[in-house]
Motif scaffolding. Sequence first.
Motif, PDB file in Angstrom:
ATOM      1  N   VAL A  30     126.290 -22.842  -7.633  1.00  0.00           N
ATOM      2  CA  VAL A  30     126.865 -24.016  -8.294  1.00  0.00           C
ATOM      3  C   VAL A  30     126.332 -24.116  -9.723  1.00  0.00           C
ATOM      4  CG1 VAL A  30     127.074 -26.514  -8.266  1.00  0.00           C
ATOM      5  CG2 VAL A  30     127.180 -25.238  -6.120  1.00  0.00           C
ATOM      6  N   LEU A  31     127.219 -23.949 -10.683  1.00  0.00           N
ATOM      7  CA  LEU A  31     126.814 -24.004 -12.095  1.00  0.00           C
ATOM      8  C   LEU A  31     126.963 -25.407 -12.675  1.00  0.00           C
ATOM      9  CD1 LEU A  31     128.585 -20.774 -13.437  1.00  0.00           C
ATOM     10  CD2 LEU A  31     126.195 -21.046 -12.767  1.00  0.00           C
ATOM     11  N   GLY A  32     127.908 -26.157 -12.165  1.00  0.00           N
ATOM     12  CA  GLY A  32     128.136 -27.481 -12.733  1.00  0.00           C
ATOM     13  C   GLY A  32     128.985 -28.330 -11.811  1.00  0.00           C
ATOM     14  N   MET A  33     129.001 -29.623 -12.068  1.00  0.00           N
ATOM     15  CA  MET A  33     129.748 -30.554 -11.214  1.00  0.00           C
ATOM     16  C   MET A  33     130.240 -31.752 -12.007  1.00  0.00           C
ATOM     17  SD  MET A  33     127.476 -31.307  -7.852  1.00  0.00           S
ATOM     18  CE  MET A  33     126.319 -30.070  -7.318  1.00  0.00           C
ATOM     19  N   GLU A  34     131.280 -32.355 -11.475  1.00  0.00           N
ATOM     20  CA  GLU A  34     131.641 -33.726 -11.838  1.00  0.00           C
ATOM     21  C   GLU A  34     131.401 -34.561 -10.595  1.00  0.00           C
ATOM     22  OE1 GLU A  34     135.425 -35.225 -14.135  1.00  0.00           O
ATOM     23  OE2 GLU A  34     135.852 -35.178 -11.989  1.00  0.00           O
ATOM     24  N   VAL A  35     130.768 -35.712 -10.777  1.00  0.00           N
ATOM     25  CA  VAL A  35     130.401 -36.556  -9.639  1.00  0.00           C
ATOM     26  C   VAL A  35     130.733 -38.006  -9.960  1.00  0.00           C
ATOM     27  CG1 VAL A  35     128.438 -37.432  -8.281  1.00  0.00           C
ATOM     28  CG2 VAL A  35     128.488 -35.024  -8.974  1.00  0.00           C
ATOM     29  N   VAL A  36     131.310 -38.713  -8.996  1.00  0.00           N
ATOM     30  CA  VAL A  36     131.482 -40.161  -9.146  1.00  0.00           C
ATOM     31  C   VAL A  36     130.308 -40.838  -8.449  1.00  0.00           C
ATOM     32  CG1 VAL A  36     132.984 -42.137  -8.807  1.00  0.00           C
ATOM     33  CG2 VAL A  36     133.983 -39.867  -9.131  1.00  0.00           C
ATOM     34  N   LEU A  37     129.604 -41.684  -9.202  1.00  0.00           N
ATOM     35  CA  LEU A  37     128.451 -42.385  -8.645  1.00  0.00           C
ATOM     36  C   LEU A  37     128.900 -43.595  -7.823  1.00  0.00           C
ATOM     37  CD1 LEU A  37     126.166 -42.313 -11.815  1.00  0.00           C
ATOM     38  CD2 LEU A  37     126.140 -40.751  -9.855  1.00  0.00           C
ATOM     39  N   ALA A  38     127.972 -44.158  -7.089  1.00  0.00           N
ATOM     40  CA  ALA A  38     128.281 -45.329  -6.266  1.00  0.00           C
ATOM     41  C   ALA A  38     128.887 -46.457  -7.104  1.00  0.00           C
ATOM     42  CB  ALA A  38     127.014 -45.819  -5.567  1.00  0.00           C
ATOM     43  N   SER A  39     128.454 -46.560  -8.340  1.00  0.00           N
ATOM     44  CA  SER A  39     128.955 -47.609  -9.232  1.00  0.00           C
ATOM     45  C   SER A  39     130.381 -47.378  -9.697  1.00  0.00           C
ATOM     46  CB  SER A  39     128.066 -47.668 -10.473  1.00  0.00           C
ATOM     47  OG  SER A  39     128.166 -46.423 -11.168  1.00  0.00           O
ATOM     48  N   GLY A  40     130.892 -46.168  -9.473  1.00  0.00           N
ATOM     49  CA  GLY A  40     132.200 -45.795  -9.988  1.00  0.00           C
ATOM     50  C   GLY A  40     132.102 -45.007 -11.288  1.00  0.00           C
ATOM     51  N   GLU A  41     130.918 -44.964 -11.864  1.00  0.00           N
ATOM     52  CA  GLU A  41     130.749 -44.169 -13.090  1.00  0.00           C
ATOM     53  C   GLU A  41     130.902 -42.682 -12.783  1.00  0.00           C
ATOM     54  OE1 GLU A  41     128.326 -45.538 -16.804  1.00  0.00           O
ATOM     55  OE2 GLU A  41     127.030 -45.431 -15.043  1.00  0.00           O
ATOM     56  N   VAL A  42     131.429 -41.964 -13.767  1.00  0.00           N
ATOM     57  CA  VAL A  42     131.648 -40.523 -13.595  1.00  0.00           C
ATOM     58  C   VAL A  42     130.636 -39.770 -14.439  1.00  0.00           C
ATOM     59  CG1 VAL A  42     133.306 -38.645 -13.827  1.00  0.00           C
ATOM     60  CG2 VAL A  42     134.107 -40.954 -13.241  1.00  0.00           C
ATOM     61  N   ILE A  43     129.916 -38.845 -13.836  1.00  0.00           N
ATOM     62  CA  ILE A  43     128.989 -38.021 -14.607  1.00  0.00           C
ATOM     63  C   ILE A  43     129.380 -36.554 -14.478  1.00  0.00           C
ATOM     64  CG2 ILE A  43     127.122 -39.723 -14.352  1.00  0.00           C
ATOM     65  CD1 ILE A  43     125.775 -37.830 -12.351  1.00  0.00           C
ATOM     66  N   ARG A  44     128.985 -35.780 -15.465  1.00  0.00           N
ATOM     67  CA  ARG A  44     129.266 -34.330 -15.465  1.00  0.00           C
ATOM     68  C   ARG A  44     128.000 -33.621 -15.901  1.00  0.00           C
ATOM     69  NH1 ARG A  44     134.744 -32.855 -15.460  1.00  0.00           N
ATOM     70  NH2 ARG A  44     134.093 -30.795 -16.158  1.00  0.00           N
ATOM     71  N   PHE A  45     127.633 -32.584 -15.184  1.00  0.00           N
ATOM     72  CA  PHE A  45     126.427 -31.855 -15.598  1.00  0.00           C
ATOM     73  C   PHE A  45     126.575 -30.379 -15.292  1.00  0.00           C
ATOM     74  CE2 PHE A  45     125.320 -31.833 -11.195  1.00  0.00           C
ATOM     75  CZ  PHE A  45     125.665 -33.093 -10.722  1.00  0.00           C
ATOM     76  N   GLY A  46     125.643 -29.593 -15.858  1.00  0.00           N
ATOM     77  CA  GLY A  46     125.779 -28.152 -15.781  1.00  0.00           C
ATOM     78  C   GLY A  46     126.884 -27.722 -16.720  1.00  0.00           C
ATOM     79  N   SER A  47     127.325 -26.476 -16.587  1.00  0.00           N
ATOM     80  CA  SER A  47     128.304 -25.925 -17.518  1.00  0.00           C
ATOM     81  C   SER A  47     128.901 -24.673 -16.884  1.00  0.00           C
ATOM     82  CB  SER A  47     127.609 -25.575 -18.833  1.00  0.00           C
ATOM     83  OG  SER A  47     126.626 -24.576 -18.602  1.00  0.00           O
ATOM     84  N   ARG A  48     129.543 -23.871 -17.710  1.00  0.00           N
ATOM     85  CA  ARG A  48     130.056 -22.587 -17.224  1.00  0.00           C
ATOM     86  C   ARG A  48     129.015 -21.487 -17.407  1.00  0.00           C
ATOM     87  NH1 ARG A  48     134.180 -25.463 -19.586  1.00  0.00           N
ATOM     88  NH2 ARG A  48     136.275 -25.321 -18.716  1.00  0.00           N
ATOM     89  N   ASN A  49     127.810 -21.856 -17.813  1.00  0.00           N
ATOM     90  CA  ASN A  49     126.787 -20.869 -18.163  1.00  0.00           C
ATOM     91  C   ASN A  49     125.743 -20.722 -17.054  1.00  0.00           C
ATOM     92  OD1 ASN A  49     127.531 -20.491 -21.189  1.00  0.00           O
ATOM     93  ND2 ASN A  49     127.555 -22.686 -20.808  1.00  0.00           N
TER      94      ASN A  49
END
Lengths: 466, 466
Positions: B172-191
């Motif tokens: 797993v290089l990266g993800m988009e995740v929706v938090l419990a609050s509804g906020e969307v976070i993105r981390f990692g990359s294609r690298n």
Amino acid sequence: MIGEGGYQQSMNTLIKKKFHSIVGDDHFRDRPEDLISYSYDAFTVEAAPDLVLLPVSTTQISEILKLASEHRIPVTARGAGSSICGAPVPIHGGIVLSMTMMNKILETNTADRYCIVEPGVINGDLQVELAKTGFFYPPDPGSMAFSTIGGNLAQNAGGPRCLKYGVTSDYVLGMEVVLASGEVIRFGSRNVKDVTGYRLSGLFCGSEGTLGIVTEITLKVLPQPEAYRTVLAVFNNLDDSAATVSDIIGAGILPAALELLDKVLINVVEDANNIGLPRGAEGLLLIEVDGSEEQVEKELALITGKARNNNAVDIQQARTPAEREALWRARRSLYSCMARLKPNCIVEDATVPASKLPEMIRGIRAIINKYGLLAGISAHAGDGNMHPLISCDMRDQEEMERVDKAIEEIFKLAMACNGTLSGEHGIGIAKRKYLSMSIDEPTLNFMHTLKHAVDPHGILNPGKAI
Amino acid sequence: MIGEGGYQQSMNTLIKKKFHSIVGDDHFRDRPEDLISYSYDAFTVEAAPDLVLLPVSTTQISEILKLASEHRIPVTARGAGSSICGAPVPIHGGIVLSMTMMNKILETNTADRYCIVEPGVINGDLQVELAKTGFFYPPDPGSMAFSTIGGNLAQNAGGPRCLKYGVTSDYVLGMEVVLASGEVIRFGSRNVKDVTGYRLSGLFCGSEGTLGIVTEITLKVLPQPEAYRTVLAVFNNLDDSAATVSDIIGAGILPAALELLDKVLINVVEDANNIGLPRGAEGLLLIEVDGSEEQVEKELALITGKARNNNAVDIQQARTPAEREALWRARRSLYSCMARLKPNCIVEDATVPASKLPEMIRGIRAIINKYGLLAGISAHAGDGNMHPLISCDMRDQEEMERVDKAIEEIFKLAMACNGTLSGEHGIGIAKRKYLSMSIDEPTLNFMHTLKHAVDPHGILNPGKAI
């Protein structure tokens, strides 16, 4: 007295005495000349701590952190100080916790392919121990001869071999960590497969000592490959060398290392090492394959074919282990070679997907020229991990402004290529101001939420990583 | 109305309408027969949700979580429901978020060796797509024909191939995740190399949907090996087969897979598949090597040598791709074969360092005999990942008490062997009561601190993982 950031500005004698009583005379430093020795790493910012402690046990570290928590004193762990992003520089003062005395290899188990080490063990020393049993630990940062495993973990260090073998976090099976509160936690195990509870190793790798002090590390190790082949491919055009890299990776070949040097670096390395590098070349690839005898011969043939297709003018193979070692020593000497040219050398490590390498190299060269800088380009090219090395003089403010502008443009270019700010050097203090280019606000807030939950008073290496 | 655990016990019509308006008619289920369909996985506990939603976008999931947070409604994400630890069973009611409609492969990039998928993509479907380009995604859980990448990630799934290639989190290089609050976070990359900010992928892999809802995943992929060799080694003594495994691993050979079956399983698999397995054998190893033609031949010779040294009575090689596939299909059919014997089959996955395998197998066999159970032993033996399969009948309380006692003894034995409770199946609800055997209190508290910081109302898959 609470200053900016909520930290106590100077430590009173009574508190110092308490820390002294935890570690004892031989492991306590507070003379100015000692503090200066712990005020810098290989980045450009310096800041002296109030106190340096050199603990020898988890119990001591636990007591130190309890006391530091109580008095809101910043604690910055330090390995060999070879970080190039300022990670171990105590910019808010307080305590530097030197981990160098916790340097025992506690166990090596080749039947089950792991070893257990204290954080102060030097990467190179571990390699020597493992080599005796026919095993190795893949991550090989340029600093491996002197950097510690704890520091490698804090920065999630990579290295040339990581193209094929992965980075530090791919080898950490378990840890013991002292939290800011002084509590000791242990997670992971000696097992490669382990899904019991949250996978905390992933979180701690690369967290730059901001979440806890790592006191014991269980690492996966691998059997040494049967054979190596190491070649130099010489190009009259830098684009051709970059295209060769893309062709190799695109063809599904995974060399153990695939390093690129431009003309500037070929010449500074040759000046310092005198090993016969082709001074007239515009681009050089240092390529190593490993595996069985049959496999390395086969891969070598495929790789040299790709190089010739991209107009390589010469391909030389290391004929002896000594020749191979000389090539790698030369590669690892890059920073010190560049440091001969001007007082300072700034090493960047923006990283892009491998297919973007030619575009990135052309772009970096154009940026360097635009700002009239003296800089060479190297790269762990197979994984797109660029290392432009910029020679400069920190005292020359006008030049440093050009350096700053160039770095920002390099990062913008990396972002446009789906890249990242740092492939293996870390954020430290060097790149915090650029973080928002790579990480959006909700995600950065999320990281701060985790940090705050784990270290509510913010005593662990404040001002770093996120 | 707030019940045990602080969750709303039944959802009123107005709130249901709000959820309905987010996803629309076709993606909303609340009829009893629908709810029952989402009340179980492959573990033994069932609990129906109040509502099933089948979102199609990150935006919808963000709106769902905002509303769920506001009303303190539990949300349990679900892939294919093939988990065997109860992870997607909504034991506190609320919403099941079925991810099956977010099943697009968004990008495959073989030049840069990654793909980007939605969480509902089925592992096997991804393999088919990648195979067209000569690449593969290594993690191969037994459920790969139907389990989703999102579910694989939530459980940090392994599989036979993970001996050589590593588990889900290694890819797993990266993800988009929706938090419990509804906020969307993105981390990692294609690298592959990326140390920008905290390494959150490591934390989310294996967190069983308790920290956020994963909506997009960037995965590393690898070129397919040039060649395979697949052999069966037959033993008249189970200890000999275990010793063969230790010898292979100890000699520094890393097969792509190294699977062990005992006599009970050889016979149930043969009953169901009729592929000519040796019914009289006490132990069977299914071994696969991959790599270049030269390498697989060489490794095969070494491996068969080790097997013969340990008294293998027969060694058979798969002669065609169809024969190879039949062997693997048979291996993957283990659970369903065992399920023919009695109504239920409990699969454990305590994992120990490979050198402890012979001790662990003898111990498990003794425990099974002691409690008079009908059980077979299989193992991803190369990485010490044991899979005792216990046939039982949940309605037979006396038998289930014996099963519980046996499982607890197996875990105790694994702990004594420096092992872990779960190598690849996860904790879910199945193993929470045993967690304290493997994770000490401060460490478990630390995990709960992280969970609470990220999901303060505890709405995300409550009662699981930690």
